[in-house]
Structures are given as structure tokens and as C-alpha cells.
Design an enzyme around this catalytic site. Structure first.
Site, PDB file in Angstrom:
ATOM      1  CG  ASN A  63      17.064  32.271   5.270  1.00  0.00           C
ATOM      2  OD1 ASN A  63      17.879  31.365   5.448  1.00  0.00           O
ATOM      3  ND2 ASN A  63      15.969  32.395   6.004  1.00  0.00           N
ATOM      4  CB  SER A  77       6.091  35.417  -0.686  1.00  0.00           C
ATOM      5  OG  SER A  77       5.699  34.247   0.020  1.00  0.00           O
TER       6      SER A  77
HETATM    7  P1  PGA Z   1      10.477  33.169   1.567  1.00  0.00           P
HETATM    8  O1  PGA Z   1      11.265  33.154   2.953  1.00  0.00           O
HETATM    9  O2  PGA Z   1      11.118  34.211   0.699  1.00  0.00           O
HETATM   10  O3  PGA Z   1      10.627  31.782   1.016  1.00  0.00           O
HETATM   11  O4  PGA Z   1       9.048  33.517   1.868  1.00  0.00           O
HETATM   12  C1  PGA Z   1      11.721  34.343   3.561  1.00  0.00           C
HETATM   13  C2  PGA Z   1      12.454  34.036   4.840  1.00  0.00           C
HETATM   14  O5  PGA Z   1      12.066  33.093   5.542  1.00  0.00           O
HETATM   15  O6  PGA Z   1      13.431  34.724   5.192  1.00  0.00           O
END
Ligand code: PGA
Length: 256
Positions: A21, A216
Site C-alpha cells: 500500500n 509495521s
Molecule cells: P505500515 O502501513 O506497514 O506502514 O504500518 C500498513 C497499512 O497502512 O496498510
């Protein structure tokens, strides 16, 4: 690989889906640059892993051309419920399909938090996506405050109950994204993510829906996450922006 259901009598299998994403990152030129580094890494990816890039609307056209013939599928990050109309700033499902998009994220916590997305509009977007032939990735998850108040289960169950009214569960991916774990580096412990995802599955009418973990996810924790029996993939924000790190996530390794 395919994850088998826990029941011996259950021959159904769930697809592994790893989606990046990109949120509001990358111009067209930066997207092309990413692909130059990422494409060679795909040769190492087992065939049964679905790789998806959910990119800004402005990068969809160029990536659709560049990814033509590749195994990487294209995703958008939002979709409106009408096919056309006076909805300034929105994009419709047929517009996404025409450009070569196969998936769309719906109900991401950033849209719920900053752009007034409600369970009612999430439900409309899911149905519109499916009617046009897109596969929606529905995001659910609790805030830190809700977790601390022991409301995790009730919040998620309420989201599922409202979001999935009249939604076809044969064409759906769910992502469990605890909000406190998104973009914070504070990953949900793999066993706990597995537990919540098992609970989500118990609420679905189709046990074969792939359920991802998001929040994360990075090269350092993907192997442990994917070793969990209930977790069928990952929705990856920050760590999907660099080709090498997203490739390492896609090419995760399971213990022998
Ligand atoms: P992140 O975002 O991997 O940066 O924590 C995940 C998401 O919002 O789909």
C-alpha cells in the site's frame, strides 16, 4: 504456498496475498524506478503467492502498462459506489477496471480516521467494487485506546457485521490492521495477530477468505508473521516503498 484449513474434512485452501500500500507516495517516475529494482526479484517468488501493488491513482496508468504480462496485480486505494456522477475527487470502479486494476483497498483506517469513512460507506464501496469485477481488500482494526479497554473483539465484530452486509465473500480479502501498529514500528505480536485473525474468520460465512495482517510489516518480521496458521498474507505500507524490502517480504521464508 496454500494454507490448508484446520479441519481434515475441509479441503478448501486459502490464497496467499502480499499487497503493498503505497499510500500517497511516488510520482510516475518514482513508480517506474521502483519497478526496475523490483521486477528481477519476482523470479524468486513462488508461483502461488499473489503480489499486488496498491498505488496512487496517478501511477495506475503507467504501472498498468509496465506490469502488462507480469504476475504483479494492480490495486487502487479507494473507490466510489456510483459508476459516475457529481462526486468531485472520487473515482469509480469502471474507471479502475478500464485502466487494468484488479484490487482495491476499502475502509483503510486512514480513510476512516481522516476522511469521514463510515461502515455504511465502506459497505457501499465494497459492493460497487465487486459489481465491477474488482476484488476489495477490506481493512478492519482497533485503536490503542480500544485495545486497552479490551474492546478489540467487539469493535472488529461490529465493523465486519456492518461492512459485509450483502457483500460476496467469494470475492473478498480482509486485512486485520490494528491502528496502533500502522506506521509506528510497533508490530502486533505474531501470535496475537494470528488469534484475532482466527476470530475474524469465525465471523465470516466463507472460511476460504484470505485474511492478511497489516501494521509495521517489514523484512525482519515477515517470516514469523507468515509462519502463523491463520495469517494468509500481509498488507504492507512503509516497507513496500523500497523494491528490496518489499521483495524480501514477498519472498518470505518459512521454517523447514
Ligand atoms: P505500515 O502501513 O506497514 O506502514 O504500518 C500498513 C497499512 O497502512 O496498510
Amino acid at each position: 504456498m496454500w494454507h490448508c484449513g484446520l479441519e481434515l474434512t475441509d479441503l478448501a485452501v486459502r490464497k496467499i496475498v502480499i499487497a503493498g500500500n503505497w499510500k500517497m507516495y511516488k510520482t510516475q517516475a518514482e513508480a517506474q524506478e521502483f519497478l526496475r529494482g523490483f521486477a528481477p526479484e519476482l523470479e524468486k517468488t513462488p508461483d502461488d503467492r499473489e503480489a499486488i501493488l496498491c498505488v496512487p491513482f496517478t501511477a495506475l496508468g503507467i504501472l498498468s502498462q509496465s506490469l502488462h504480462g507480469s504476475r504483479v496485480r494492480l490495486g487502487a486505494q479507494n473507490v466510489h459506489w456510483e459508476n459516475e456522477g457529481a462526486f468531485t475527487g472520487e473515482i469509480s470502479a469502471p474507471m479502475l477496471v478500464e485502466i487494468g486494476v484488479s484490487y482495491v483497498i476499502v475502509g483503510h483506517s486512514e480513510r476512516r480516521q481522516y476522511f469521514g469513512e463510515t461502515d455504511a460507506t465502506v459497505n457501499l464501496r465494497l459492493k460497487a467494487a465487486q459489481s465491477a469485477g474488482l476484488t476489495p481488500i477490506l481493512c478492519v482494526g482497533e485503536t490503542k485506546q480500544q485495545r486497552d479497554a479490551k474492546e478489540t473483539e467487539s469493535i472488529i465484530f461490529a465493523q465486519l457485521a456492518q461492512d459485509l452486509v450483502d457483500v460476496d465473500q467469494k470475492n473478498l480479502i480482509v486485512a486485520y490492521e490494528p491502528i496502533w501498529a500502522i506506521g509506528t514500528g510497533d508490530t502486533c505480536e505474531a501470535g496475537e495477530a494470528n488469534r484475532v485473525i482466527g476470530l475474524i474468520r469465525s465471523r465470516l460465512s466463507n472460511p476460504d477468505v484470505s485474511i492478511q495482517y497489516g501494521g509495521s510489516v517489514k523484512p525482519e518480521n515477515i517470516d514469523e508473521i507468515m509462519a502463523q496458521p491463520e495469517i494468509d498474507g500481509a498488507l504492507v505500507g512503509g516497507a513496500s516503498l523500497q523494491a528490496a524490502s518489499f521483495a524480501r517480504i514477498l519472498n518470505y521464508k518459512l521454517p523447514n
